[in-house]
Enzyme design. Structure first.
Site, short mmCIF file in Angstrom:
data_model
loop_
_atom_site.label_atom_id
_atom_site.label_comp_id
_atom_site.label_asym_id
_atom_site.label_seq_id
_atom_site.Cartn_x
_atom_site.Cartn_y
_atom_site.Cartn_z
CD GLU A 158 -10.52 0.25 5.10
OE1 GLU A 158 -10.76 -0.37 4.05
OE2 GLU A 158 -9.85 -0.23 6.02
CD GLU A 232 -7.20 1.06 1.39
OE1 GLU A 232 -7.32 -0.16 1.64
OE2 GLU A 232 -6.92 1.91 2.26
#
Length: 584
Positions: A158, A232
């Protein structure tokens, strides 16, 4: 094992179309004696892959030390996955977030006062390159290209939510390739950060927990060709101290999963099985206010903290069966649980008088030293100095990281909490030359955002009535194992922090939950194994005890209570957890 490839439409495995049906399972949050059980249950839910982060800070606790043993034996975990017929997605960081202490970045990096983490700072890159070489050399035989189960490896984590330095990501990708990683690489980001965190030539994946079709359409708009995947798929959430236990309706999550799979996309559940932040390993968030994460990482997952299937497990299995073969075996039954009569902790040892037995070495300094300067990762630091005046006094500490218990001549005079933005404390000094003692707890380094530069202890100046206090003794108290504490029978309730001990017998071992009703705040160990933190602030009010931690016959429980604590000093081992109330 066949090799994963990509084409314009999606994934190929052994030249055939393939959909990744994966679930997060962090080996470092699960007792190694339970790895095989959790992996089997992943397969039985219909998954063909498991995903795991790698915590750099545990594997390399010091620059010259690297561990791949015991609960950190990642090659063994990967081998067990392969034996179960599962593929593996590897996410080695260096940064992992994961609500894990410091996002997985080792604390020793912060001994450099001006280091820039997750950047092209040469000191950071040199440390990362060394870490990846140490980690990936023994893992190379487990890559799919070598016949192993590791199908793909993630670059950073991320990163688009943190920065936009493509050259930094390119350095990491090059480092992975130099270490022999010849399977596909991928990045993951939340939809709004996709472009900032993407890397040319590397598969970009998206993270989200709802509106699957919308987010995947946005991903396809930015990536017209190649596989669609969410690395995710958030089907639960984590808890923080002082809030509610977060849950997500199983039917709602299953409908979102159905919407996602209907698009043909691949998925990785975050989490399939959350596990536990054993010991001092929980992370924290700081978006203006510091918020530490609780010990349990149950995450309202398909497998709960004890590895038992939940309503989500069955609901997800039914959805997966619409799109892929699911094993014909029944949903696994919950494992056995242990309940014992109330246990009284009859032996005690106060922390402050026995600090030297816990940590014989001290460091003298003009100002308080940080944990990082003391080469300490987790636990507490005990600071001491003498007070030059008597009478009313005002103590001011520039930065408390994260919770300071203050004593004068061994008597508690107050607590300063970073979470409450507290910096000052007034008290009476009985005499000139009184000893000021400050016990500081690292409640978890920040794991997200710019706050990851999170040094612990007392930072900045410490003033008494406006005058800086100098001449400090710094004693690290990592408390990895409470062995060596001189316990003695006692009936009195200690005034300050104290260890309490009991021995109890078990005939047949099984999972159980330690309930500390009436206790205030501290940590617990069974047979030297660190169960984690407890805090009456909640929501969590029990600690998970894995069956492999127990043994037939005598077992030792040690509780560190940081305050006056429970007068009766009783605990209970129950068959069910208490993770706290949920929001209505």
């Amino acid at each position: 094992m066949p090799v994963l490839q990509t084409d314009k439409a999606g994934f190929l495995l052994d030249g055939r179309p393939f959909r990744l049906l994966s679930g997060g399972l962090h080996y470092f949050r699960v007792h190694p004696g339970q790895w095989a059980d959790r992996l089997r249950k992943a397969r039985l839910m219909g998954l063909n892959t498991v995903e795991t982060y790698v915590p750099w800070n545990l594997h390399q606790p010091r620059p010259d030390t690297f561990r791949l043993d015991g609960g950190l034996d990642l090659p063994r975990f990967v081998e067990l996955a392969a034996a179960e017929g599962l593929h593996v997605l590897l996410r080695p960081g260096p940064y992992i977030c994961a609500e894990w202490e410091g996002g997985g970045l080792p604390s020793w990096l912060l001994a450099e006062p001006d280091i820039r983490l997750r950047s092209r700072d040469p000191r950071f890159l040199a440390a990362v390159d060394d870490y990846l070489a140490r980690l990936l050399t023994p893992l190379r035989p487990h890559l799919a290209s070598q016949g192993g189960p590791i199908l793909a490896v993630q670059v950073e984590n991320e990163y688009g939510a943190y920065g936009d330095d493509t050259a930094y990501l390119e350095h990491l990708a090059d480092s992975l390739r130099r270490c022999g990683v010849d399977v596909p690489l991928f990045t993951c980001d939340q939809p709004v950060d996709l472009e900032r965190g993407a890397l040319p030539g590397v598969l970009a994946t998206a993270n989200f927990g709802s509106r699957s079709a919308h987010h995947l359409a946005a991903l396809r708009a930015q990536r017209p060709e190649g596989p669609l995947m969410t690395s995710e798929f958030w089907i639960g959430w984590f808890d923080r101290w002082g809030a509610h236990h977060v849950v997500r309706d199983a039917d709602t999550a299953a409908r979102e999963l159905d919407e996602l799979l209907a698009t043909g996309a691949s998925v990785n559940f975050y989490m399939f099985h959350g596990g536990t932040n054993f010991g001092f390993t929980n992370g924290a968030n700081d978006k203006g206010t510091y918020r530490p994460t609780v010990t349990s990482y149950d995450y309202d997952s398909p497998l709960d903290e004890a590895g038992d299937p939940t309503a989500k497990y069955t609901a997800f299995r039914d959805v997966i069966a619409k799109y892929a073969p699911v094993p014909g075996e029944p949903v696994p039954a919950p494992g056995p649980k242990l309940a014992l009569p109330a246990l009284v902790l009859t032996e005690s040892a106060e922390l402050l008088p026995h600090a030297a037995a816990l940590s014989p070495s001290t460091v003298e300094s003009r100002r308080p030293l940080t944990m990082e300067e003391l080469e300490q990762d987790f636990g507490f630091v005990l600071y001491e100095t003498t007070l030059p005046v008597r009478g009313p006094a005002l103590l001011e500490i520039e930065q408390v990281r994260d919770r300071a218990q203050v004593f004068v001549d061994g008597q508690p005079v107050g607590v300063l909490e970073r979470e409450q933005h507290e910096h000052a404390l007034a008290f009476a000094v009985p005499r000139a030359g009184s000893v000021l003692t400050v016990l500081v707890e690292n409640q978890g380094r920040v794991n997200y955002g710019q706050g990851i530069h999170d040094r612990k202890g007392l930072l900045g100046k410490v003033l008494l009535d406006g005058v800086e206090l100098a001449g400090w003794t710094n004693r690290p108290l990592p408390l990895a194992d409470p062995a060596g504490i001189p316990f003695a029978p006692t009936t009195a309730t200690p005034v300050g922090p104290a260890f309490h001990r009991a021995v109890f017998d078990v005939d047949d071992t099984a999972d159980t939950f330690l309930h500390l009703d009436g206790w205030t705040k501290g940590n617990a160990w069974i047979n030297g194994f660190p169960l984690g933190r407890y805090w009456s602030r909640g929501p969590q009010r029990s600690l998970y005890v894995p069956a492999p931690v127990l043994r037939s016959g005598p077992n030792e429980l040690v509780v560190l209570e940081l305050h006056a604590g429970h007068r009766a000093r009783t605990v209970a081992f129950r068959a069910t957890p208490d993770l706290g109330p949920t929001e209505e």
